[in-house]
Design a protein around this motif. Structure first.
Motif, PDB file in Angstrom:
ATOM      1  N   PHE A   1     -14.856  -0.975   3.421  1.00  0.00           N
ATOM      2  CA  PHE A   1     -14.989   0.466   3.190  1.00  0.00           C
ATOM      3  C   PHE A   1     -15.945   0.741   2.025  1.00  0.00           C
ATOM      4  CE2 PHE A   1     -10.828   0.241   5.328  1.00  0.00           C
ATOM      5  CZ  PHE A   1     -11.066   1.145   6.357  1.00  0.00           C
TER       6      PHE A   1
ATOM      7  N   TYR B   1     -13.553  -3.644  -8.287  1.00  0.00           N
ATOM      8  CA  TYR B   1     -14.784  -4.043  -7.587  1.00  0.00           C
ATOM      9  C   TYR B   1     -16.034  -3.716  -8.398  1.00  0.00           C
ATOM     10  CZ  TYR B   1     -12.057  -4.901  -3.373  1.00  0.00           C
ATOM     11  OH  TYR B   1     -11.162  -5.409  -2.463  1.00  0.00           O
TER      12      TYR B   1
ATOM     13  N   VAL C   1     -10.674  -3.478   2.102  1.00  0.00           N
ATOM     14  CA  VAL C   1     -11.161  -2.523   1.109  1.00  0.00           C
ATOM     15  C   VAL C   1     -12.650  -2.734   0.850  1.00  0.00           C
ATOM     16  CG1 VAL C   1     -10.939  -1.757  -1.288  1.00  0.00           C
ATOM     17  CG2 VAL C   1      -8.900  -2.295   0.039  1.00  0.00           C
ATOM     18  N   HIS C   2     -13.076  -4.003   0.833  1.00  0.00           N
ATOM     19  CA  HIS C   2     -14.489  -4.317   0.575  1.00  0.00           C
ATOM     20  C   HIS C   2     -15.382  -3.764   1.678  1.00  0.00           C
ATOM     21  CE1 HIS C   2     -17.212  -7.519  -1.503  1.00  0.00           C
ATOM     22  NE2 HIS C   2     -17.739  -6.324  -1.500  1.00  0.00           N
TER      23      HIS C   2
ATOM     24  N   LEU D   1      -6.320  -7.756   2.860  1.00  0.00           N
ATOM     25  CA  LEU D   1      -6.389  -6.422   2.254  1.00  0.00           C
ATOM     26  C   LEU D   1      -7.651  -6.278   1.408  1.00  0.00           C
ATOM     27  CD1 LEU D   1      -2.695  -5.808   1.151  1.00  0.00           C
ATOM     28  CD2 LEU D   1      -3.905  -4.755   3.056  1.00  0.00           C
ATOM     29  N   TYR D   2      -7.981  -7.303   0.629  1.00  0.00           N
ATOM     30  CA  TYR D   2      -9.206  -7.269  -0.172  1.00  0.00           C
ATOM     31  C   TYR D   2     -10.433  -7.120   0.722  1.00  0.00           C
ATOM     32  CZ  TYR D   2      -7.226  -8.471  -4.762  1.00  0.00           C
ATOM     33  OH  TYR D   2      -6.559  -8.439  -5.963  1.00  0.00           O
TER      34      TYR D   2
ATOM     35  N   ALA E   1      -9.785   1.126  -8.128  1.00  0.00           N
ATOM     36  CA  ALA E   1     -10.694   0.470  -7.182  1.00  0.00           C
ATOM     37  C   ALA E   1     -12.033   0.163  -7.834  1.00  0.00           C
ATOM     38  CB  ALA E   1     -10.889   1.354  -5.949  1.00  0.00           C
TER      39      ALA E   1
ATOM     40  N   ILE F   1       0.839  -1.202   0.000  1.00  0.00           N
ATOM     41  CA  ILE F   1       0.000   0.000   0.000  1.00  0.00           C
ATOM     42  C   ILE F   1       0.867   1.243   0.000  1.00  0.00           C
ATOM     43  CG2 ILE F   1      -1.696   1.298   1.335  1.00  0.00           C
ATOM     44  CD1 ILE F   1      -2.828  -1.313   2.310  1.00  0.00           C
TER      45      ILE F   1
END
Length: 989
Positions: A967, A895, A964-965, A960-961, A891, A136
């Motif tokens: 958020f 997604y 992020v999911h 990490l995935y 992003a 990151i």
């Protein structure tokens, strides 16, 4: 305090996002072996003391340098087969000749994940293994404060020149006497990014005022991101690199007659490239890079060509430090690559290995309390003792065969000790911040329990409930918990030996978190108390519940639990797409059974039959209203005609409805063949590889055109006329953009020689995306503020959805456009022929949307590895690197599947508000709950498996995935809540 389900769910997700962020910061801390530079430069150890009294070695200084000048050419994303394979022989003839017949040593350097640029540069220059969080930090690299080769060289007075990736400039500020950095993240640039490096080369090679020259070329990496490793652009780029290496090598050789020491040319890659052209994971193509040492100091190669030996990427820092006569970096875990110093005397070789072993053993002492019992340390002490015996023979003037054989034995002992020491240290990459992890875990679990306890009230007909906030905030329990947690915080932070992130926060922030944890706990206890209290009260008017669990309900519950449990196995995490493919296929079969029961087992005399007729009549009326045909209040004869018409429509649609699950199954099977993902089968050829090959550009162009037409047909049905025109022009711009950058061709094009960056075409599409989204936003604001009309809101939501579909079409690779088409097709089929006929409630439809969103995440070609992130999507339409838009676009492209299904869920539930006023609240709550369960369980699993063999290669990328999911889901639920606000006022009134 009375709250709606959507508001409550959104608030819980925001708190959960805070807990996830705190957990991630504790799980991915900074590496622990960060030694201040003031302590890094110490006097080197002397040679091992010979046995006996009165004999002392006089070699106590750092050995002199072996090379006068060093040129490091780092070619980003250079795979080992690009040099040692068929492509190397075809496109890099000079380099291949030097490898086979020249004075060189060639190796395959193995990189540790994450295989992204900034951590790899750290590994190359420090010899240490960076923390995983650097994947990151890679987006905005801070200055490197650890002891490293660049700092040691600058401190020793060496002049360093750098050209290339500006990550080096950020990592080593004020270390270069001359530099020119280029932006590494603008992946659409294949040529200028390398020309900016090469343009300095002729001038610098003629000069003598430098000691180290570092060149970092980015073009090959950018080609990989945009077109993959099999692109026709790879060959010319390798040939360009070969010519540059030839120029440098010849220039160094021409000046060696004037110098007392030879020069060294190092050719390496920071990481490799996956079969899709990306990197970040742990596949063989990503972790194996070539490492070449070219110098006249080496003997000319003779004999048959052997397979290059595998070394660690961290070995380069140690080897270069020895070659330049510098101290080995304090935090290095690398081993000296012995063949590079093989031309030196036995005493010098042993001296180099002893320095390396002493540095590793000292690092082990600093990080392992029981270091004396470590096998590597024991082997080093044995080798050091043997080395002392060899020194004694050497100082005695013994030149017999015994001295040579003993020297070879000591070399072997040192190499074995170095390997064991390096292995032991590599396992201690970072120390977990357990306190921050535990605080984050407590917050996440409290939110999950609160959501589970609130489920009955949140899914009630009113979709609202009383949140017991006031009593806990003023109760004795709340204050006691706050005091206890603050006391624990003080004890932990004053007694912790290592740095804790949560302890480094301000006291006001820490107390705020403690208050939040206490409030959540009191809320949970209050909710439990109310449940127990209500269970004890007698029911005044007992009613027999008609609700029963259907097969679909059982499948949804079993599938959710099964998926969560599967996350505890590394193989299931690597191949998670198989889990979701299985679940949606099984769901389709269950829906097929429900449809058969609905169409064949319900008799005409049943009440359900009359309900179906009434529903069909409403559908007919709705269809006529869409065509602006008025249906007045009819008499019995007219109603009878319409009813018979409804029966006719039912008869024609029945077979389409029955075929719908099978159509969806066929679509999913085709999508599985489009992109191989995961780990086990990712290397196998798929339809996407076939389409993206240069021989099938015509087929890809035809497929892209058909897909864009289908997208327009499926999306435009609910759009206004202006939006339809904008959508058509935008999709035409998408095709033009892909043709401009050479992915596809127009029918009148014979080749794709006229390749550009497509900036104008992409920005043309962005204008229409913003226009459509603006039109939808205007309708949403109108429905929220002025008219309170649900139909206006539905149109506005669909316009926003259409704009996002157009944006996804622009960012998706051409071969992935069928994924978007099938996504829209399945949504249309399920909305019209499955969800409405079967009358599923909002909770069931929400979970189905979530499942299909997860499946489409993997249908895009994504996986739980960093390598499948399509970085090129973040630079569509940009002529330079701009951090915020690049992160947003990347992003969104990653997604897009879950996002489009979530927005479609909002569109569908908004159209169902007339049937169920609480539908959107139920959907928001279920979406938050179904996302919170796997996150909470996975965080517990990761904590318990933190010392697992695959923690950094498998579990950490998935973490990490998931983060992020969470958020993204919080943002979606906030949008749900905003859209549900007007309806909630209507219900309350």
């Amino acid at each position: 305090m009375r709250l709606r389900s959507g508001v409550f769910a959104s608030s819980c997700l925001l708190v959960e996002a805070l807990g996830v962020a705190l957990f991630l910061r504790g799980f991915f801390p900074l590496p622990v072996r960060s030694v201040p530079r003031s302590e890094a430069r110490r006097d080197p150890p002397a040679e091992p003391a010979p046995p006996g009294s009165g004999m002392v070695s006089n070699w106590t200084s750092v050995p002199p340098p072996l090379f006068k000048k060093v040129v490091i050419v780092l070619i980003d994303a250079l795979r080992d087969d690009f040099v040692f394979g068929s492509k190397g022989k075809q496109f890099m003839p000079y380099t291949t000749q030097v490898i086979e017949k020249g004075t060189s040593y060639s190796f395959v350097a193995e990189a540790k994940p994450p295989t992204v640029t900034m951590p790899r540069i750290k590994a190359l220059m420090t010899g240490s293994i960076p923390g995983f969080i650097d994947v990151i930090v890679n987006l905005n690299s801070p200055a490197l404060l650890d002891d490293n080769l660049i700092w040691q060289a600058k401190t020793a007075g060496k002049r360093i020149i750098f050209y290339g990736d500006d990550t080096w400039v950020r990592l080593f500020p004020k270390h270069f006497v001359e530099y020119d950095g280029t932006t590494s993240f603008f992946v659409s640039d294949f040529t200028e990014v390398d020309d900016n490096v090469t343009r300095h080369l002729d001038r610098v090679l003629k000069r003598e005022d430098w000691d180290i020259l570092i060149l970092h070329y980015l073009g090959l990496d950018h080609i990989g991101h945009m077109t993959g490793p099999n692109s026709p652009l790879v060959g010319p780029k390798l040939h360009e690199m070969d010519n540059i290496l030839k120029k440098i090598h010849i220039s160094l050789l021409s000046k060696e007659g004037e110098a007392s020491l030879p020069s060294l040319l190092v050719v390496c890659g920071d990481h490799g490239m996956s079969e899709t052209g990306s990197h970040g994971g742990s596949s063989e193509g990503e972790v194996h890079t070539p490492l070449l040492f070219i110098s006249s100091a080496f003997e000319k190669r003779s004999g048959p060509i052997t397979q290059p030996k595998v070394v660690q990427q961290t070995d380069l820092a140690t080897t270069l430090a020895v070659g330049l006569g510098l101290p080995i970096s304090r935090n290095s875990v690398g081993n000296l690559i012995l063949p590079v110093v093989g031309g030196k005397t036995m005493r010098e070789q042993l001296r180099f290995l002893h320095l390396n072993g002493f540095q590793l053993s000292r690092l082990l002492q600093e990080n392992t309390p029981a270091y004396e019992k470590d096998p590597g340390y024991e082997h080093f002490k044995i080798a050091e003792k043997s080395h002392g015996n060899w020194i004694k023979l050497y100082l005695d003037g013994n030149n017999s065969e015994i001295l040579l054989n003993l020297g070879k034995k000591v070399l072997k002992q040192y190499l074995e000790a170095l390997k064991t020491l390096s292995s032991s240290l590599s396992k201690q990459v970072a120390q977990y911040d357990m306190y921050s992890m535990m605080v984050g875990t407590v917050i996440i679990l409290e939110v999950l329990f609160l959501l589970l306890l609130s489920t009955p009230k949140a899914l009630s007909s009113r979709a609202e409930f009383e949140v017991p906030l006031s009593p806990p905030l003023f109760s004795l329990l709340f204050y006691l918990m706050c005091l206890m947690l603050c006391a624990v915080h003080v004890i932990v932070c004053t007694s912790a030996e290592s740095l804790c992130y949560f302890c480094s926060m301000s006291w006001l922030t820490a107390v705020g978190v403690m208050v939040l944890i206490s409030a959540l706990m009191c809320g949970i206890l209050s909710a439990v108390g109310k449940i127990l209290e209500s269970s004890r009260l007698p029911v005044k008017n007992p009613v027999v519940s008609n609700s029963s669990w259907s097969e679909v309900d059982v499948l949804i519950l079993a599938g959710t639990i099964g998926h969560v449990l599967s996350l505890g196995a590394s193989s299931f995490v690597e191949e998670e797409h198989q889990t979701w493919y299985f679940l949606i296929n099984t769901l389709c079969l269950a829906l097929c059974q429900e449809l058969c029961r609905n169409h064949f087992l319900v008799k005409e005399g049943d009440p359900q039959h009359s309900i179906n007729l009434k529903q069909n009549f409403e559908n007919v009326k709705e269809a006529y209203e869409c065509k602006n045909i008025d249906i007045p209040a009819a008499d019995d004869s007219k109603l009878g005609k319409v009813t018979s018409s409804a029966e006719f429509i039912k008869g024609s649609d029945k077979w389409i409805s029955l075929a719908s699950p099978w159509i969806i199954l066929i679509c999913c099977r085709l999508l599985r063949s489009l992109n191989q993902t995961g780990v086990q089968w990712a290397h196998r050829p798929d339809f996407g590889h076939w389409l993206t090959s240069s021989e099938h550009k015509s087929e890809l162009s035809f497929l892209a055109a058909v897909s864009l037409v289908m997208i327009f047909i499926l999306v435009q049905r609910k759009c206004s006329l202006v939006s339809k025109i904008a959508m058509a022009l935008g999709l035409l711009g998408v095709y033009s953009y892909r043709a401009a950058i050479g992915n596809i061709i127009f029918p009148w094009q014979r080749d794709s020689k006229d390749i550009s960056k497509g900036i104008t075409e992409a920005r043309f599409v962005y204008v229409f995306v913003l226009g459509i989204v603006f039109t939808g936003t205007k309708d949403l604001l109108k429905s929220q503020v002025i008219s309170a009309d649900s139909s206006v809101k539905s149109i506005g939501l669909w316009e926003v959805y259409s704009g996002l579909v157009l944006l996804a079409a622009l960012l998706f690779r051409p071969h992935n456009l069928p994924v978007l088409v099938f996504c829209l097709l399945i949504q249309t089929i399920m909305a019209k022929y499955i969800w409405r006929p079967l009358k599923f409630d909002a909770a069931q439809i929400t979970i189905m949307h979530y499942w299909f969103g997860q499946a489409f995440f993997y249908f895009q070609g994504n996986s739980n590895g960093i390598a499948t992130v399509d970085v090129s999507a973040g630079f569509v339409g940009l002529d330079s690197y701009v951090e915020i838009p690049a992160i947003f676009l990347t992003a969104f492209a990653t997604y897009a599947g879950p996002l489009l299904w979530a927005i479609h869920l909002l569109c569908y539930l908004s159209s169902e508000v007339s049937r169920n006023s609480a539908a959107m609240g139920h959907g928001c709550f279920c979406y938050a709950l179904v996302r919170s369960i796997p996150v909470a369980v996975y965080i517990i699993l990761v904590t318990s498996l933190r010392y697992h063999l695959f923690i950094w290669s498998v579990f950490s990328p998935k973490l990490l995935y998931e983060g992020v999911h969470v958020f993204i889901t919080a943002t979606i639920c906030l949008f749900f809540t905003a859209m549900d606000q007007n309806q909630s006022h209507k219900v309350q009134d």
